[in-house]
Motif scaffolding. Sequence first.
Motif, mmCIF file in Angstrom:
data_model
loop_
_atom_site.group_PDB
_atom_site.id
_atom_site.type_symbol
_atom_site.label_atom_id
_atom_site.label_comp_id
_atom_site.label_asym_id
_atom_site.label_seq_id
_atom_site.Cartn_x
_atom_site.Cartn_y
_atom_site.Cartn_z
ATOM 1 N N LEU A 123 -11.681 37.654 43.915
ATOM 2 C CA LEU A 123 -12.262 38.446 42.841
ATOM 3 C C LEU A 123 -11.164 38.988 41.942
ATOM 4 C CD1 LEU A 123 -14.958 40.537 44.770
ATOM 5 C CD2 LEU A 123 -15.179 38.263 43.738
ATOM 6 N N VAL A 124 -11.346 38.811 40.648
ATOM 7 C CA VAL A 124 -10.451 39.384 39.645
ATOM 8 C C VAL A 124 -11.270 40.367 38.822
ATOM 9 C CG1 VAL A 124 -9.015 38.941 37.632
ATOM 10 C CG2 VAL A 124 -9.003 37.325 39.537
ATOM 11 N N ASP A 125 -10.898 41.633 38.907
ATOM 12 C CA ASP A 125 -11.651 42.694 38.227
ATOM 13 C C ASP A 125 -13.130 42.652 38.609
ATOM 14 O OD1 ASP A 125 -9.344 43.560 36.929
ATOM 15 O OD2 ASP A 125 -9.651 42.186 35.246
ATOM 16 N N GLY A 126 -13.388 42.337 39.884
ATOM 17 C CA GLY A 126 -14.752 42.336 40.397
ATOM 18 C C GLY A 126 -15.525 41.056 40.182
ATOM 19 N N ASN A 127 -14.946 40.097 39.466
ATOM 20 C CA ASN A 127 -15.625 38.828 39.185
ATOM 21 C C ASN A 127 -14.914 37.671 39.880
ATOM 22 O OD1 ASN A 127 -17.532 40.012 37.300
ATOM 23 N ND2 ASN A 127 -15.818 40.167 35.862
ATOM 24 N N SER A 128 -15.682 36.667 40.284
ATOM 25 C CA SER A 128 -15.098 35.514 40.950
ATOM 26 C C SER A 128 -14.106 34.802 40.042
ATOM 27 C CB SER A 128 -16.197 34.529 41.362
ATOM 28 O OG SER A 128 -15.627 33.343 41.887
ATOM 29 N N ALA A 129 -12.956 34.432 40.619
ATOM 30 C CA ALA A 129 -11.941 33.706 39.850
ATOM 31 C C ALA A 129 -12.273 32.226 39.733
ATOM 32 C CB ALA A 129 -10.569 33.879 40.499
ATOM 33 N N GLY A 130 -13.283 31.765 40.457
ATOM 34 C CA GLY A 130 -13.696 30.368 40.367
ATOM 35 C C GLY A 130 -12.694 29.393 40.948
ATOM 36 N N LEU A 131 -12.072 29.762 42.076
ATOM 37 C CA LEU A 131 -11.099 28.869 42.701
ATOM 38 C C LEU A 131 -11.798 27.729 43.429
ATOM 39 C CD1 LEU A 131 -8.476 31.292 44.326
ATOM 40 C CD2 LEU A 131 -8.704 30.577 41.942
ATOM 41 N N THR A 132 -11.160 26.564 43.429
ATOM 42 C CA THR A 132 -11.628 25.491 44.299
ATOM 43 C C THR A 132 -11.253 25.856 45.730
ATOM 44 O OG1 THR A 132 -9.573 24.221 44.224
ATOM 45 C CG2 THR A 132 -11.179 23.807 42.472
ATOM 46 N N LEU A 133 -11.827 25.132 46.689
ATOM 47 C CA LEU A 133 -11.514 25.399 48.090
ATOM 48 C C LEU A 133 -10.022 25.226 48.351
ATOM 49 C CD1 LEU A 133 -12.382 25.980 51.000
ATOM 50 C CD2 LEU A 133 -12.866 23.539 51.258
ATOM 51 N N SER A 134 -9.431 24.174 47.809
ATOM 52 C CA SER A 134 -8.002 23.928 48.037
ATOM 53 C C SER A 134 -7.144 25.024 47.422
ATOM 54 C CB SER A 134 -7.608 22.561 47.467
ATOM 55 O OG SER A 134 -8.262 21.522 48.160
ATOM 56 N N GLU A 135 -7.514 25.490 46.233
ATOM 57 C CA GLU A 135 -6.762 26.575 45.594
ATOM 58 C C GLU A 135 -6.854 27.848 46.423
ATOM 59 O OE1 GLU A 135 -7.697 24.867 41.109
ATOM 60 O OE2 GLU A 135 -8.635 26.722 41.800
ATOM 61 N N PHE A 136 -8.063 28.126 46.925
ATOM 62 C CA PHE A 136 -8.230 29.324 47.746
ATOM 63 C C PHE A 136 -7.361 29.247 49.000
ATOM 64 C CE2 PHE A 136 -9.988 31.347 51.445
ATOM 65 C CZ PHE A 136 -10.136 32.659 51.017
ATOM 66 N N LEU A 137 -7.405 28.113 49.695
ATOM 67 C CA LEU A 137 -6.643 27.979 50.936
ATOM 68 C C LEU A 137 -5.143 28.072 50.689
ATOM 69 C CD1 LEU A 137 -8.730 25.143 52.602
ATOM 70 C CD2 LEU A 137 -8.626 27.533 53.320
ATOM 71 N N LEU A 138 -4.678 27.531 49.568
ATOM 72 C CA LEU A 138 -3.254 27.620 49.240
ATOM 73 C C LEU A 138 -2.851 29.076 49.007
ATOM 74 C CD1 LEU A 138 -1.285 25.277 46.867
ATOM 75 C CD2 LEU A 138 -0.929 27.731 46.814
ATOM 76 N N LEU A 139 -3.627 29.788 48.187
ATOM 77 C CA LEU A 139 -3.306 31.190 47.912
ATOM 78 C C LEU A 139 -3.368 32.021 49.190
ATOM 79 C CD1 LEU A 139 -2.717 33.481 45.921
ATOM 80 C CD2 LEU A 139 -5.186 33.709 45.572
ATOM 81 N N HIS A 140 -4.388 31.788 50.000
ATOM 82 C CA HIS A 140 -4.545 32.555 51.238
ATOM 83 C C HIS A 140 -3.360 32.326 52.174
ATOM 84 C CE1 HIS A 140 -7.230 33.813 54.842
ATOM 85 N NE2 HIS A 140 -6.714 34.868 54.254
ATOM 86 N N GLU A 141 -2.891 31.093 52.265
ATOM 87 C CA GLU A 141 -1.747 30.787 53.127
ATOM 88 C C GLU A 141 -0.487 31.492 52.629
ATOM 89 O OE1 GLU A 141 0.090 29.073 56.466
ATOM 90 O OE2 GLU A 141 -2.030 29.248 55.898
ATOM 91 N N LEU A 142 -0.284 31.502 51.322
ATOM 92 C CA LEU A 142 0.880 32.191 50.768
ATOM 93 C C LEU A 142 0.800 33.696 51.021
ATOM 94 C CD1 LEU A 142 1.223 30.308 47.361
ATOM 95 C CD2 LEU A 142 2.867 30.245 49.244
ATOM 96 N N VAL A 143 -0.390 34.269 50.824
ATOM 97 C CA VAL A 143 -0.562 35.711 51.007
ATOM 98 C C VAL A 143 -0.332 36.107 52.463
ATOM 99 C CG1 VAL A 143 -2.277 37.577 50.960
ATOM 100 C CG2 VAL A 143 -2.084 36.011 49.023
ATOM 101 N N LYS A 144 -0.683 35.223 53.394
ATOM 102 C CA LYS A 144 -0.476 35.517 54.819
ATOM 103 C C LYS A 144 0.998 35.499 55.197
ATOM 104 C CE LYS A 144 -3.139 32.342 56.538
ATOM 105 N NZ LYS A 144 -3.851 31.513 57.544
#
Length: 226
Positions: free
Chosen positions: A146-167
């Motif tokens: 969520l960006v400012d309360g709204n979905s950023a519209g990430l693909t599944l692969s984009e989400f998993l990449l960001l989540h892995e980096l954040v971890k």
Amino acid sequence: MKQETILLLEDETTIREVLSEYILMADYNVVAVANGDAAVNWLENNDCALAVLDIMVPKRSGLEVLAWIHEHKPETAVIMLSALEDEATQLSAFNAYADDYVVKPVPPILLLKRIETILRRIKQPTQTEVVITERLVIKPEAYDVLVDGNSAGLTLSEFLLLHELVKNPGRALTREELITAIYQDEYFGSDRVIDSHVKNLRKKLPFNCIKTVVGIGYQYVPPKDD
């Protein structure tokens, strides 16, 4: 039958029939169409968990259908299927938010593994949301950011990449490590696909929290609150 429905766009009759049969034997529902217009017409009134799109098909191409899905149904995972194995075509597909790219001819059982891998990620156990800043929140249970309360519209692969980096804050992760985190050893293409995903993430996030580490890969750098 499993609840998941797979949309298959493939203009070659024999390939379409064989892949459809394998998908059905794996207990998925399958809707098979032979041209891009038929795919979009079906999607306008129906939903599917995942779409397998051949690129070179009559009427709308697979890439055009991919663009339509990204605009109208971004929650739908997409695997591109094509005899085109050059790096430029693969990167263009990932830049257009494809989740995976499979080169034909492909053994049906291998395509099924790719389908199962993506759908398995979607059904993983829920996790607590991660608040990065007041403006940016990661919601693992919904595979969304969520960006400012709204979905950023990430693909599944984009989400998993960001989540892995954040971890792994402050740690430089190689492209190979990120590919493993996203595709779970089911990807055999160029590692430059990670560059495409990062490029797309930087467009969608309100600030750049992904640092390029030359010669290694990428690193998550926690942003400062506004």
